[in-house]
Design an enzyme around this catalytic site. Structure first.
Site, short mmCIF file in Angstrom:
data_model
loop_
_atom_site.label_atom_id
_atom_site.label_comp_id
_atom_site.label_asym_id
_atom_site.label_seq_id
_atom_site.Cartn_x
_atom_site.Cartn_y
_atom_site.Cartn_z
N GLU A 102 10.53 -3.71 9.67
CA GLU A 102 11.26 -4.55 8.74
C GLU A 102 11.83 -3.69 7.63
OE1 GLU A 102 8.75 -7.05 6.11
OE2 GLU A 102 7.14 -6.55 7.49
N CYS A 134 5.98 -8.54 9.64
CA CYS A 134 4.91 -7.69 10.19
C CYS A 134 4.64 -7.96 11.67
CB CYS A 134 3.61 -7.89 9.42
SG CYS A 134 3.74 -7.39 7.71
N HIS A 268 -4.30 -8.77 11.21
CA HIS A 268 -3.25 -8.13 10.41
C HIS A 268 -3.83 -7.95 9.00
CE1 HIS A 268 0.27 -7.19 8.21
NE2 HIS A 268 0.29 -8.35 7.57
N ASN A 323 -0.95 -1.48 3.21
CA ASN A 323 -0.20 -2.31 4.17
C ASN A 323 0.87 -1.46 4.85
OD1 ASN A 323 0.86 -4.38 5.65
ND2 ASN A 323 1.36 -5.70 3.91
P1 HMG Z 1 -3.36 -11.53 -7.80
O1 HMG Z 1 -2.93 -12.92 -8.08
O2 HMG Z 1 -3.09 -10.52 -8.85
O3 HMG Z 1 -4.91 -11.47 -7.51
O4 HMG Z 1 -2.67 -11.02 -6.46
P2 HMG Z 1 -6.02 -12.61 -7.59
O5 HMG Z 1 -6.14 -13.08 -8.97
O6 HMG Z 1 -5.81 -13.62 -6.50
O7 HMG Z 1 -7.30 -11.72 -7.25
C1 HMG Z 1 -7.44 -11.13 -5.99
C2 HMG Z 1 -8.93 -11.15 -5.63
O8 HMG Z 1 -9.63 -10.29 -6.53
C3 HMG Z 1 -9.57 -12.53 -5.78
O9 HMG Z 1 -10.53 -12.65 -4.73
C4 HMG Z 1 -10.28 -12.42 -7.14
O10 HMG Z 1 -11.39 -13.30 -7.24
C5 HMG Z 1 -10.73 -10.99 -7.11
P3 HMG Z 1 -10.53 -13.98 -3.82
O11 HMG Z 1 -10.77 -15.11 -4.73
O12 HMG Z 1 -9.16 -14.07 -3.18
O13 HMG Z 1 -11.60 -13.72 -2.82
N1 HMG Z 1 -10.97 -10.39 -8.42
C6 HMG Z 1 -11.97 -9.54 -8.68
N2 HMG Z 1 -12.97 -9.05 -7.90
C7 HMG Z 1 -13.86 -8.18 -8.48
N3 HMG Z 1 -13.79 -7.79 -9.77
C8 HMG Z 1 -12.80 -8.26 -10.58
C9 HMG Z 1 -11.85 -9.18 -10.04
N4 HMG Z 1 -10.77 -9.80 -10.55
C10 HMG Z 1 -10.24 -10.55 -9.55
N5 HMG Z 1 -12.76 -7.86 -11.86
C11 HMG Z 1 -2.13 -11.08 -4.11
C12 HMG Z 1 -3.25 -10.97 -5.16
C13 HMG Z 1 -2.72 -10.77 -2.75
C14 HMG Z 1 -1.55 -12.50 -4.13
C15 HMG Z 1 -1.00 -10.04 -4.46
O14 HMG Z 1 -1.52 -8.73 -4.39
C16 HMG Z 1 0.20 -10.14 -3.54
O15 HMG Z 1 1.11 -10.95 -3.78
N6 HMG Z 1 0.27 -9.30 -2.46
C17 HMG Z 1 1.39 -9.32 -1.51
C18 HMG Z 1 1.35 -10.51 -0.58
C19 HMG Z 1 0.30 -10.42 0.52
O16 HMG Z 1 -0.24 -9.35 0.79
N7 HMG Z 1 0.04 -11.54 1.19
C20 HMG Z 1 -0.92 -11.58 2.28
C21 HMG Z 1 -0.64 -12.67 3.31
S1 HMG Z 1 1.05 -12.59 3.91
C22 HMG Z 1 1.05 -11.24 5.00
O17 HMG Z 1 0.03 -10.75 5.38
C23 HMG Z 1 2.40 -10.71 5.43
C24 HMG Z 1 2.81 -9.41 4.79
O18 HMG Z 1 2.08 -8.34 5.35
C25 HMG Z 1 4.33 -9.18 4.95
C26 HMG Z 1 4.94 -9.24 6.35
O19 HMG Z 1 4.59 -10.05 7.20
O20 HMG Z 1 5.90 -8.49 6.55
C27 HMG Z 1 2.54 -9.39 3.31
#
Ligand code: HMG
Length: 431
Positions: A102, A134, A268, A323
């Site tokens: 992609e 992906c 994935h 990733n």
């Molecule tokens: P965010 O909103 O900054 O993070 O972004 P959060 O607040 O959701 O925290 C993440 C985790 O850390 C949570 O755990 C928190 O509790 C924990 P969870 O509740 O989910 O189990 N946390 C802590 N843990 C320990 N100590 C601390 C602490 N603070 C918080 N102090 C987000 C997270 C993944 C949304 C962001 O990074 C993002 O947007 N990433 C990109 C999108 C993505 O990867 N999506 C995945 C699904 S889609 C996919 O896989 C397709 C893709 O590969 C693309 C394609 O297909 O081409 C992305």
């Protein structure tokens, strides 16, 4: 080699082969990664975030940083060259080259075309890219497997390469989930690494805006938390589809959780915690589908143990590379075979591929008896050890470089690099 023509009653309207005679799958894997990486604790400190959020909350330790000379073509060609060397395959025995990506480099000329030229592959082959976020690499893998199993390949093999550069905006929530790299797979008959269960897959697609990258933009747009929901929704439907077909083909026993009958599951991996969430959802599907009552607190404990046994071994490389979009699932597979290849020999594992937008597939296969020996040839530890850790300042400098401004370094031995555009043509050099 031909697939069996007899069919059993199909599920969801699709006829399912009663018995697939073709033994087709992944024979060798070659991996290429950028030469630099950023430690996620350094990134967290620079952003004023508790490092545990990245290392435990997301499960990410390091992420690969590609500079402009390490573009999708260079990474794909390096991985392809390694896979061909490991399989000791005469390129004249190849009939198909597919690159799932992609992060293409041109609107018309596919990455596969550049790779075809750089690796001096035969003119008498099909060469093209496949794209669906992906999932693009899995689209290529499935095409290759079915092409070989149908007999259309006439005894030839395929080279399928997943290559991408995952890039989000600096200081955005997606920033710690970047990465880059390529995973090349030789797909053929009598495979050494993984024989796929042909015709036994569950799929799920829907038109959602969870993640996308508009034309002309380098950084992805993402609705992060929604993308997690879309992924989990897709894994549940795809897994149930696989489960029904696997039961119809008697690959799993009914009456016992199908997921637990798999020796391992590779998901994935956009970030490692996602695999844990996906595994919890798969287990939940099995519990909901069984008539037996279940206790949530007991399940929590069992899910943790099952994650450690069935999923965690596949995450070692992903946690240190980040990733790789199309390549992430196959990086997970390479990591799993690297960590557990010997004990998984002749055992069935599951794989889940997700591409935002979205489309997805849950499928399975049987690990080859020689898998541990074959994956050792990929020298994955050496590949990671050879990388250079960069400072946050160096990371910012690289992120600010224009795409056509490669650093003036020669490629690593066995590698390639993009050297710039001359007369509107992208130029590469190999070492
Ligand atoms: P965010 O909103 O900054 O993070 O972004 P959060 O607040 O959701 O925290 C993440 C985790 O850390 C949570 O755990 C928190 O509790 C924990 P969870 O509740 O989910 O189990 N946390 C802590 N843990 C320990 N100590 C601390 C602490 N603070 C918080 N102090 C987000 C997270 C993944 C949304 C962001 O990074 C993002 O947007 N990433 C990109 C999108 C993505 O990867 N999506 C995945 C699904 S889609 C996919 O896989 C397709 C893709 O590969 C693309 C394609 O297909 O081409 C992305």
């Amino acid at each position: 080699m031909r697939a069996a023509s007899s069919t059993a009653a199909g599920l969801g309207g699709a006829p399912v082969p009663a018995r697939a005679e073709a033994r087709v799958g992944i024979d060798a894997i070659g991996v290429a990664v950028p030469r630099r990486y950023l430690d996620l604790e350094d990134l967290a400190r620079a952003r004023g975030i508790d490092p545990a959020k990245y290392t435990h909350g997301l499960g990410a330790l390091e992420m690969a940083i590609a500079e402009p000379g390490e573009d999708t073509v260079s990474l794909a060609a390096a991985a392809g060259r390694r896979a061909l060397e490991i399989a000791r395959l005469d390129p004249r025995d190849l009939g198909l080259l597919v690159v799932g990506t992609e992060t293409g480099v041109d609107h018309s000329k596919p990455v596969a075309s550049f790779v075809h030229g750089l690796l001096e592959l035969p003119r008498t082959m099909r060469v093209y890219d496949t794209q669906h976020a992906c999932y693009g690499g899995t689209a290529g893998l499935m095409t290759a497997v079915e092409w070989i199993a149908s007999g259309a390949a006439g005894g030839r093999s395929a080279l399928v390469i997943c290559a991408d550069i995952a890039r989000y905006g600096v200081a955005t929530a997606g920033e710690p989930t970047q990465g880059a790299g390529a995973v090349a797979m030789i797909v053929g008959a009598e495979p050494a690494l993984l024989e796929l269960d042909i015709g036994v897959a569950g799929t799920c697609s829907s038109h959602v805006h969870d993640f996308w990258r508009p034309l002309g933009q380098r950084e992805a747009q993402v609705d992060g938390h929604y993308s997690i929901e879309c992924y989990l929704d897709a894994v549940a439907t795809a897994y149930r589809g696989w489960k029904a077909r696997a039961a119809a083909r008697e690959l799993v026993r009914t009456g016992a959780p199908a997921g637990e009958q798999l020796a391992a599951i590779c998901y994935h991996v956009p970030f490692c915690k996602m695999a844990r969430k996906a595994h919890t959802r798969v287990r939940r599907c099995d519990l909901e589908d069984s008539a037996a009552p279940w206790d949530a607190s007991v399940e929590e404990l069992r899910a943790a143990t099952s994650f450690q046994e069935q999923v965690e071994p596949s995450l070692g490389l992903c946690a240190r590379i980040g990733n790789v979009y199309t390549g992430s699932l196959y990086l997970g597979l390479a990591g799993l075979l690297h960590a557990r290849g010997a004990e998984l020999a002749r055992r069935r594992i599951g794989l889940f591929s997700y591409g935002s937008g979205c489309t997805s597939e849950f499928f399975s296969g049987v690990v080859g008896a020689r898998a541990a020996e074959r994956i050792a040839a990929a020298r994955l530890d050496e590949l990671l050890a050879a990388r250079e850790r960069i400072s946050i300042d160096e990371y910012h400098r690289i992120m600010a470089l224009a795409p056509g401004a490669p650093l003036g370094e020669p490629p690593v031995p066995g590698g390639f690099r993009f050297t710039g555009v001359e007369d509107h043509r992208r130029r590469y050099v190999g070492a």
